[in-house]
Design a protein around this motif. Structure first.
Motif, short mmCIF file in Angstrom:
data_model
loop_
_atom_site.label_atom_id
_atom_site.label_comp_id
_atom_site.label_asym_id
_atom_site.label_seq_id
_atom_site.Cartn_x
_atom_site.Cartn_y
_atom_site.Cartn_z
N PRO A 141 78.90 -22.04 2.19
CA PRO A 141 79.41 -22.65 0.88
C PRO A 141 79.41 -21.81 -0.62
O PRO A 141 78.96 -20.72 -0.74
CB PRO A 141 78.08 -23.74 0.87
N SER A 142 80.37 -22.75 -1.09
CA SER A 142 80.67 -22.40 -2.56
C SER A 142 79.25 -22.45 -2.88
O SER A 142 78.69 -23.54 -2.95
CB SER A 142 81.65 -22.95 -3.21
N GLY A 143 78.76 -22.04 -4.42
CA GLY A 143 77.50 -22.14 -5.08
C GLY A 143 77.74 -20.84 -6.32
O GLY A 143 78.91 -20.77 -7.13
N HIS A 144 76.84 -21.19 -7.39
CA HIS A 144 76.90 -20.20 -8.24
C HIS A 144 75.95 -18.60 -8.13
O HIS A 144 74.59 -18.57 -6.77
CB HIS A 144 75.72 -21.26 -8.86
N ILE A 145 76.59 -17.68 -8.60
CA ILE A 145 75.73 -16.54 -8.07
C ILE A 145 75.78 -16.15 -9.69
O ILE A 145 76.69 -15.95 -10.60
CB ILE A 145 77.29 -15.63 -7.65
N PHE A 146 74.36 -15.47 -10.06
CA PHE A 146 73.70 -14.85 -11.06
C PHE A 146 73.53 -13.43 -10.80
O PHE A 146 73.17 -12.76 -9.74
CB PHE A 146 72.55 -15.54 -11.19
N TYR A 147 73.85 -12.22 -11.79
CA TYR A 147 73.79 -11.46 -11.66
C TYR A 147 72.32 -10.71 -12.11
O TYR A 147 72.33 -10.80 -13.36
CB TYR A 147 74.30 -9.82 -12.23
N ALA A 148 71.88 -9.86 -11.94
CA ALA A 148 70.67 -8.87 -12.33
C ALA A 148 70.73 -8.17 -12.99
O ALA A 148 70.72 -7.05 -12.15
CB ALA A 148 69.37 -8.90 -11.68
N THR A 149 70.90 -7.84 -13.74
CA THR A 149 71.57 -6.98 -14.37
C THR A 149 70.75 -5.78 -15.45
O THR A 149 70.98 -4.78 -15.74
CB THR A 149 72.71 -7.79 -16.12
N ASN A 150 69.45 -6.13 -15.69
CA ASN A 150 68.55 -5.54 -16.36
C ASN A 150 66.96 -5.53 -15.72
O ASN A 150 66.97 -6.90 -15.00
CB ASN A 150 68.43 -5.28 -17.50
N ASP A 151 65.80 -5.20 -15.88
CA ASP A 151 64.63 -5.15 -15.37
C ASP A 151 63.92 -6.43 -16.17
O ASP A 151 62.68 -6.64 -15.29
CB ASP A 151 64.02 -3.68 -15.35
N ASP A 152 64.58 -7.59 -16.49
CA ASP A 152 63.85 -8.38 -16.97
C ASP A 152 63.95 -9.30 -15.82
O ASP A 152 63.43 -9.99 -15.49
CB ASP A 152 65.07 -9.31 -18.04
N ALA A 153 64.66 -9.63 -14.86
CA ALA A 153 65.11 -9.68 -13.81
C ALA A 153 64.03 -9.69 -13.15
O ALA A 153 64.23 -9.50 -11.93
CB ALA A 153 66.83 -9.61 -13.84
N ASN A 154 62.83 -9.88 -13.38
CA ASN A 154 61.54 -9.56 -12.35
C ASN A 154 60.80 -11.09 -11.97
O ASN A 154 59.98 -10.77 -11.64
CB ASN A 154 60.39 -8.82 -13.04
N PHE A 155 61.37 -11.94 -12.10
CA PHE A 155 60.98 -13.21 -11.58
C PHE A 155 59.39 -13.60 -12.16
O PHE A 155 58.88 -14.02 -11.84
CB PHE A 155 60.28 -13.38 -10.24
N SER A 156 59.46 -12.62 -13.51
CA SER A 156 58.24 -13.22 -14.58
C SER A 156 58.67 -14.07 -15.85
O SER A 156 59.79 -14.17 -16.02
CB SER A 156 57.57 -11.97 -14.70
N LEU A 157 57.89 -14.57 -16.75
CA LEU A 157 57.32 -14.55 -18.25
C LEU A 157 57.86 -13.28 -18.84
O LEU A 157 58.09 -13.48 -20.30
CB LEU A 157 56.33 -15.84 -18.19
N ILE A 158 56.92 -12.41 -18.38
CA ILE A 158 56.92 -11.47 -18.86
C ILE A 158 57.63 -9.95 -18.97
O ILE A 158 57.97 -10.06 -17.53
CB ILE A 158 54.87 -10.35 -19.05
N THR A 159 58.33 -8.87 -19.61
CA THR A 159 59.05 -8.02 -19.38
C THR A 159 58.04 -7.20 -18.81
O THR A 159 57.01 -6.96 -18.96
CB THR A 159 60.03 -7.50 -20.71
N PRO A 160 59.42 -6.21 -18.08
CA PRO A 160 58.15 -4.95 -17.31
C PRO A 160 57.25 -4.41 -18.57
O PRO A 160 56.35 -3.31 -17.91
CB PRO A 160 58.54 -3.98 -16.66
N TYR A 161 57.19 -4.32 -19.40
CA TYR A 161 57.19 -3.63 -20.41
C TYR A 161 56.27 -4.46 -21.38
O TYR A 161 55.28 -4.58 -22.15
CB TYR A 161 58.47 -3.01 -21.78
#
Length: 362
Positions: A141-161
């Motif tokens: 099915p068609s839909g939306h696609i998002f690229y995780a381009t850096n390590d902020d894409a960790n599913f958190s509210l806080i960065t890895p730093y």
């Protein structure tokens, strides 16, 4: 797993002025015009460098966009990965094939020999772009696609730093959709981090396809892609179900080596993996048991030296003649020859490690 009998040759020609512009700034993201010839057919394309670490290396990766005709092999863009830091040059291909073997979505990957302005530029792995055509070719099915381009894409509210993120969608770039569609990412990240434990099973099940996420988790835990937990993936929101699925991307730092090609010990990534979403999912008894059951089955059937060895050796045999033609890596042929045994040994040790740690998933 069937392999192509012959690796195609791509001839790319860039005029001197545009080639000089391309090489003058490795961080340039504007494509320069070029011509591609494959099997006597010509295509007008745009070409630019791609990746991050690889741009600093002698052998660089490229991103091709097709202008006329606009499609090639049913795709409008192709990624030519140098795989320069992987001495085997098969880790990405092996990973994507493995993901597909266990039932997860993954881009197609094919080898090509690249010739640039008449000179051999080397062996490359051509990766399919994860976009609307990716969905169409799989009857999804068609839909939306998002690229995780850096390590902020960790599913958190806080960065890895350990810094508070500037926005809930930090780390993501919309590939299929528009700016307004970021609200799907914002809803996902907000709920992952704020829904109480008692409600998490119900709430997350209306946002992500848990079964497919677990398949992805098994794939990344087996191949041990350390960075892949927090970047180098795509999120596909199925327009029919409204659920997110996760698609792997950039898997050269796997099967016992890191992004620099150095040894990564088989026990470096724990059986529970990383990232906030995985932690919260495995905190739910039903999901943790599901993960254990599915992982144990794959460890017994798919992630074994005996199951994967023939594919590893076939890949190595197929590309070896082209390794000898690659001016950047042909002097390391002895290391290339030894990598199949290295990968098989890693599978043996990684599998034994994971089997021993299944008890942690009770």
């Amino acid at each position: 797993m069937e392999l192509p009998k012959e690796i195609p040759t791509y001839h790319i020609v860039i005029n001197n002025k545009h080639y000089k512009n391309l090489r003058s700034d490795i961080w340039r993201d504007d494509p320069v015009p070029a011509k591609l010839k494959v099997n006597s057919k010509e295509y007008y394309i745009g070409i630019q460098y791609r990746g991050y670490h690889i741009r600093k290396q002698k052998k660089k990766s490229f991103h091709l966009t097709f202008r006329s005709p606009q499609l090639f092999m049913g795709r409008r863009e192709h990624h030519l990965n140098a795989e320069y830091m992987d001495p085997s040059m098969i880790r990405s291909k092996l990973s994507f094939d493995f993901f597909k073997e266990i039932g997860n979505l993954a881009p197609n990957a094919e080898y090509i020999l690249l010739k640039l302005n008449g000179s051999t530029a080397g062996l490359y792995l051509q990766l399919e772009s994860v976009d609307d055509l990716f969905l169409h070719q799989r009857n999804l099915p068609s839909g939306h696609i998002f690229y995780a381009t850096n390590d902020d894409a960790n599913f958190s509210l806080i960065t890895p730093y350990k810094k508070v993120k500037t926005s809930l969608e930090a780390g993501y770039r919309v590939k299929v959709g528009n700016q307004e569609d970021y609200h799907f990412i914002r809803e996902l990240i907000y709920n992952i981090n704020t829904v109480p434990r008692s409600d998490f099973k119900h709430e997350i099940s209306r946002l992500i396809d848990v079964n497919k996420y677990i398949l992805w988790l098994i794939g990344i835990v087996c191949t041990q892609n350390y960075d892949g937990f927090i970047q180098n993936y795509a999120l596909y929101r199925n327009g029919q179900s409204g659920l997110f699925e996760i698609i792997p991307w950039d898997y050269d730092a796997t099967w016992g080596r890191d992004i620099h090609g150095r040894v990564m010990e088989y026990d470096y990534v724990p059986i529970q993996g990383y990232n906030t979403l995985t932690s919260r999912l495995l905190d739910v008894d039903e999901f943790r048991l599901q993960y254990r059951t599915m992982l144990e089955n794959i460890l017994e059937t798919k992630f074994t030296p005996s199951y994967l060895e023939s594919h590893i050796l076939s890949l190595q045999s197929m590309i070896r003649p082209y390794i000898l033609l690659d001016p950047y890596i042909n002097k390391d042929i002895q290391k290339f020859d030894s990598e199949a045994d290295y990968i098989i040994h890693f599978i043996h040790n990684r599998r034994r490690y994971l089997l021993d740690r299944l008890v942690e998933l009770k």
